[in-house]
Structure formats: C-alpha cells, structure tokens
Scaffold this active site. Sequence first.
Site, PDB file in Angstrom:
ATOM      1  N   LYS A 155      38.734  30.139  32.890  1.00 20.08           N
ATOM      2  CA  LYS A 155      37.912  29.845  31.813  1.00 20.08           C
ATOM      3  C   LYS A 155      37.810  31.168  30.881  1.00 20.08           C
ATOM      4  CE  LYS A 155      34.735  28.976  35.113  1.00 20.08           C
ATOM      5  NZ  LYS A 155      35.691  28.803  36.275  1.00 20.08           N
ATOM      6  N   ASP A 175      50.085  32.340  35.716  1.00 15.91           N
ATOM      7  CA  ASP A 175      48.960  31.629  36.876  1.00 15.91           C
ATOM      8  C   ASP A 175      49.379  31.075  37.856  1.00 15.91           C
ATOM      9  OD1 ASP A 175      46.801  29.955  37.694  1.00 15.91           O
ATOM     10  OD2 ASP A 175      45.637  30.982  35.884  1.00 15.91           O
ATOM     11  N   CYS A 207      42.584  37.139  36.747  1.00 19.19           N
ATOM     12  CA  CYS A 207      42.584  36.047  38.019  1.00 19.19           C
ATOM     13  C   CYS A 207      41.545  36.634  39.021  1.00 19.19           C
ATOM     14  CB  CYS A 207      44.083  36.169  38.609  1.00 19.19           C
ATOM     15  SG  CYS A 207      44.595  37.994  38.986  1.00 19.19           S
ATOM     16  N   PRO A 208      41.200  35.858  40.045  1.00 22.58           N
ATOM     17  CA  PRO A 208      40.154  36.265  40.932  1.00 22.58           C
ATOM     18  C   PRO A 208      40.821  37.145  42.195  1.00 22.58           C
ATOM     19  CG  PRO A 208      40.881  34.060  41.603  1.00 22.58           C
ATOM     20  CD  PRO A 208      41.459  34.567  40.422  1.00 22.58           C
ATOM     21  N   ARG A 236      38.614  42.343  38.979  1.00 19.50           N
ATOM     22  CA  ARG A 236      37.801  42.828  40.068  1.00 19.50           C
ATOM     23  C   ARG A 236      38.476  44.092  40.275  1.00 19.50           C
ATOM     24  NH1 ARG A 236      33.949  40.480  39.375  1.00 19.50           N
ATOM     25  NH2 ARG A 236      32.672  38.981  40.944  1.00 19.50           N
ATOM     26  N   ASP A 260      36.455  47.719  33.177  1.00 21.12           N
ATOM     27  CA  ASP A 260      35.142  47.313  33.523  1.00 21.12           C
ATOM     28  C   ASP A 260      34.997  47.155  35.028  1.00 21.12           C
ATOM     29  OD1 ASP A 260      32.487  46.338  32.617  1.00 21.12           O
ATOM     30  OD2 ASP A 260      32.956  44.585  33.380  1.00 21.12           O
ATOM     31  N   GLU A 265      33.820  50.771  43.017  1.00 22.38           N
ATOM     32  CA  GLU A 265      32.510  50.848  42.187  1.00 22.38           C
ATOM     33  C   GLU A 265      31.146  50.887  42.607  1.00 22.38           C
ATOM     34  OE1 GLU A 265      33.510  47.057  39.737  1.00 22.38           O
ATOM     35  OE2 GLU A 265      31.687  46.211  40.643  1.00 22.38           O
ATOM     36  N   HIS A 297      31.106  47.708  34.743  1.00 21.33           N
ATOM     37  CA  HIS A 297      30.862  46.212  35.218  1.00 21.33           C
ATOM     38  C   HIS A 297      29.723  45.400  34.277  1.00 21.33           C
ATOM     39  CE1 HIS A 297      31.888  43.498  38.679  1.00 21.33           C
ATOM     40  NE2 HIS A 297      31.810  42.622  37.715  1.00 21.33           N
TER      41      HIS A 297
HETATM   42  P1  NAI Z   1      38.634  30.882  36.650  1.00 28.62           P
HETATM   43  O1  NAI Z   1      38.335  30.459  38.086  1.00 28.62           O
HETATM   44  O2  NAI Z   1      38.273  29.917  35.756  1.00 28.62           O
HETATM   45  O3  NAI Z   1      40.224  31.309  36.487  1.00 28.62           O
HETATM   46  C1  NAI Z   1      40.834  32.143  37.431  1.00 28.62           C
HETATM   47  C2  NAI Z   1      42.094  31.771  37.149  1.00 28.62           C
HETATM   48  O4  NAI Z   1      42.967  32.683  37.997  1.00 28.62           O
HETATM   49  C3  NAI Z   1      42.581  30.227  37.537  1.00 28.62           C
HETATM   50  O5  NAI Z   1      43.278  29.640  36.533  1.00 28.62           O
HETATM   51  C4  NAI Z   1      43.850  30.393  38.822  1.00 28.62           C
HETATM   52  O6  NAI Z   1      44.465  29.238  38.803  1.00 28.62           O
HETATM   53  C5  NAI Z   1      43.987  31.923  38.600  1.00 28.62           C
HETATM   54  N1  NAI Z   1      44.450  32.498  39.594  1.00 28.62           N
HETATM   55  C6  NAI Z   1      44.186  32.309  41.076  1.00 28.62           C
HETATM   56  N2  NAI Z   1      45.080  33.084  41.666  1.00 28.62           N
HETATM   57  C7  NAI Z   1      45.897  33.762  40.934  1.00 28.62           C
HETATM   58  C8  NAI Z   1      47.254  34.471  41.289  1.00 28.62           C
HETATM   59  N3  NAI Z   1      47.402  34.659  42.574  1.00 28.62           N
HETATM   60  N4  NAI Z   1      47.819  35.006  40.165  1.00 28.62           N
HETATM   61  C9  NAI Z   1      47.668  34.610  39.066  1.00 28.62           C
HETATM   62  N5  NAI Z   1      46.577  33.728  38.608  1.00 28.62           N
HETATM   63  C10 NAI Z   1      45.835  33.188  39.591  1.00 28.62           C
HETATM   64  O7  NAI Z   1      37.701  32.345  36.587  1.00 28.62           O
HETATM   65  P2  NAI Z   1      37.087  33.209  35.445  1.00 28.62           P
HETATM   66  O8  NAI Z   1      35.496  32.357  35.148  1.00 28.62           O
HETATM   67  O9  NAI Z   1      38.001  32.882  34.394  1.00 28.62           O
HETATM   68  O10 NAI Z   1      36.799  34.520  35.963  1.00 28.62           O
HETATM   69  C11 NAI Z   1      38.051  35.092  36.461  1.00 28.62           C
HETATM   70  C12 NAI Z   1      37.536  36.534  37.085  1.00 28.62           C
HETATM   71  O11 NAI Z   1      36.788  37.160  36.392  1.00 28.62           O
HETATM   72  C13 NAI Z   1      36.669  36.058  38.382  1.00 28.62           C
HETATM   73  O12 NAI Z   1      37.403  35.868  39.563  1.00 28.62           O
HETATM   74  C14 NAI Z   1      35.794  37.501  38.590  1.00 28.62           C
HETATM   75  O13 NAI Z   1      36.530  38.206  39.152  1.00 28.62           O
HETATM   76  C15 NAI Z   1      35.959  37.783  37.256  1.00 28.62           C
HETATM   77  N6  NAI Z   1      34.856  38.176  36.653  1.00 28.62           N
HETATM   78  C16 NAI Z   1      34.375  39.420  35.988  1.00 28.62           C
HETATM   79  C17 NAI Z   1      33.179  39.627  35.266  1.00 28.62           C
HETATM   80  C18 NAI Z   1      32.666  40.885  34.947  1.00 28.62           C
HETATM   81  O14 NAI Z   1      31.542  41.002  34.306  1.00 28.62           O
HETATM   82  N7  NAI Z   1      33.372  42.019  34.717  1.00 28.62           N
HETATM   83  C19 NAI Z   1      32.345  38.299  35.138  1.00 28.62           C
HETATM   84  C20 NAI Z   1      32.710  37.206  35.564  1.00 28.62           C
HETATM   85  C21 NAI Z   1      33.763  37.059  36.296  1.00 28.62           C
END
Ligand code: NAI
Length: 332
Positions: A155, A175, A207-208, A236, A260, A265, A297
């Site tokens: 997203k 991805d 990615c997560p 992260r 970030d 952290e 963060h």
């Molecule tokens: P999302 O779940 O929509 O997208 C994550 C994407 O990573 C998915 O398309 C998934 O297929 C892909 N993925 C999973 N394993 C992978 C791998 N081994 N290699 C490559 N891609 C892989 O998550 P969203 O909402 O886009 O968030 C992404 C990350 O951002 C979260 O997991 C979270 O850790 C981080 N985050 C950080 C924030 C901040 O304030 N700094 C706030 C919100 C999220």
Amino acid sequence: MSLKIIFFDAKPYDESSFNNVNLKFGFELSYFKEHLSINNVMLTKGMDVACIFVNAVVDKQVINQLVANGVKLIALRCAGFNNVDLNAAKDRIKVVRVPAYSPYAVAEHTLALMLTLNRKIHKAYNRTREGNFALNGLMGFDMHGKTAGIIGTGKIAKILIKTLRSMGMKVLAFDVYPDFEFAKQNEIEYTTLDNLYKNSDIISLHCPLNKDTEYIINENAIAKMKDGVMIINTGRGKLIKTSALIQGLKSKKIGAAGLDVYEEESAYFFEDRSNRVMDDDVLARLLSFNNVIVTSHQAFFTKEALENIALTTMQNIQDFNDNKVLVNEVSI
Ligand code: NAI
C-alpha cells in the site's frame, strides 16, 4: 460492563485521539507511558485488552503473563506485528492490528527524506539561519530520469511509486508477490534484487520485517549497489544491518541515508532523551554523518493517521467484544 483497556507507550497525542474516539465507544481507558514488557506486564491484571505500539516486547513470557492476568486481546495500534510472538499467542489470546491508517502519511514522509537528502535542505536550513548563504556543498541531482529501487510494493510503496513516476523517475521493484497489473499501469519493472541494487540511484524499503527480510540490506547487498546510492528506510529498523550501513557511509559507497526506523530504536525513539548522554554508540555514529537524516519513527504521524488508528483500534476491540469476525486479526 464496559471493557477495560490499558494503553502502553501512551503519549499525550494518543490520549487525545483515543479519548475523542471513545466518546462513541464508552470503554474504560487507562494510559501508561512505558512499552509493555515483562517488567510492567503486572499492570494488566484485571484488564480485558492491552493496547500496544511498535516497540512493545510481546514475547512468550509476556504473553503467558497476559493470559494469566486475564487479558483476552492484544490490540496493536500499528500495522507491523513483528514484535508479537504469534506462536505463543496462538489459541490463547487474540491479536488485532491496524493494517492501514494512512499509507499516504508514510509515502509522503519517505519522499520528504529523499528530497531533503538530495537537495540538502537540512544543511541549508542551518546555514541561512547562521547568515551563511553560500551554495558550496549543497548540490543535488535531478530526480527526473533517475532510477528508484523499491523493495516491497504494498500500500505505501504504491503511493510512493506513483509520486516518483509523476516526477519522471524510473522505478525498479522487487516483491515476493509482484503486482504485474500495477506495474503495467504505472510503467514500472519488477526485477531481481541484484538488478535493483545494481541500477538504482535511490533504494527505498517498504516490505515487512520477517525472517526473510531481516538484514536484507547487509554488506553483500551494499556491495552490489551503485556508488553514491541513497538508501531510505521507513519500513522497520532491522531491515538494515546498521554496522554495514555505517561502513558503506564511511567508504562513500553510500551517498546518503534517510532513516525513520533504526534496529535499536526502542530505547530512544518517541522519547525526549536530550538531557542525557547518548549511550548508543551506533546511533551516535549515524547522527554524526552530515548525509544521514534520522527521524524518530514519525512517518505515520499525521492528524489523519492518528484519527484512523484510534477509530480502527476501537472498532477492532468492539468487534471482539461483540464476538464478530475480526477482520484485522493477525494469526499464524
Ligand atoms: P503492505 O502489507 O501493504 O505491503 C508490504 C509488501 O511487502 C507486500 O506487497 C508484500 O508482498 C511485500 N513483501 C513481503 N515479504 C517480502 C520480501 N521478503 N521481499 C519483498 N517484498 C516483500 O504493507 P504497507 O502498509 O505498505 O507497509 C509496509 C511496511 O511499512 C510495514 O510492514 C511496516 O513495517 C512499515 N510501516 C512503517 C511506518 C512508519 O511510521 N515508519 C508506518 C506504517 C508501516
């Protein structure tokens, strides 16, 4: 009887947004400012729900204690859930999260880090305040025509990618579950990690954190990157091996880094530690580079995101109380 919810890591802005949303729900809320850990889990006695944030340590020991104290639900008020031992929680305590609250907030902050580092706004800000209007050392590059490498295209990344494309950047993406339809519509290319490292001017992590992605950016990955590459991490902390990043910055292989998140952290981020001597030498080293920006963060931190976090968290808890299907449950 209304549900009793204890909030850990609660800051004044959390209290304000949750108290506001609670006018609709009427739960009994109490706030505690430390992260949930084994040292303070006793506070959950008699509570129904523990509401936690990104740096809580919810390992097996903590989960055992939560269950013993009668807590029935762990409500994460964030998207990532890497800090909860889901194996230990399985069939004993439910876990819910807020999968999306404002992907725009994080994508926009990511862009802010890129633009700031490239055009050296952080330096210019200090210079002009000191009466120094010289341009030496402030030269950036046109992002138009350059290549961004995006790891994880969920997203947040999709919003970022659309913005970068509108600026005329090329995008290489990686991805494990590529979205080829999105790639076609936005004229981006899915490729291998090696190819992404080799050809990207800016690399951004979305990615997560899991066992496959921990330290995805390490010495080997950095060695494959372009000289002078910019690395941005709003994902992260543990996606990057910080010692390798520092080595890359020292050798000038890495031209700039926007962070970030940071792997250690939890002792510093979200807190005012300005009156203490910093005892984390790695963080201190990172902060000493003039081509590194560390933010605490804060990528998620917009008004809209906080409202959405509070609303979704409370709705998750209400659904649990009503025995409804938990659409935001995390389990294994
Ligand atoms: P999302 O779940 O929509 O997208 C994550 C994407 O990573 C998915 O398309 C998934 O297929 C892909 N993925 C999973 N394993 C992978 C791998 N081994 N290699 C490559 N891609 C892989 O998550 P969203 O909402 O886009 O968030 C992404 C990350 O951002 C979260 O997991 C979270 O850790 C981080 N985050 C950080 C924030 C901040 O304030 N700094 C706030 C919100 C999220």
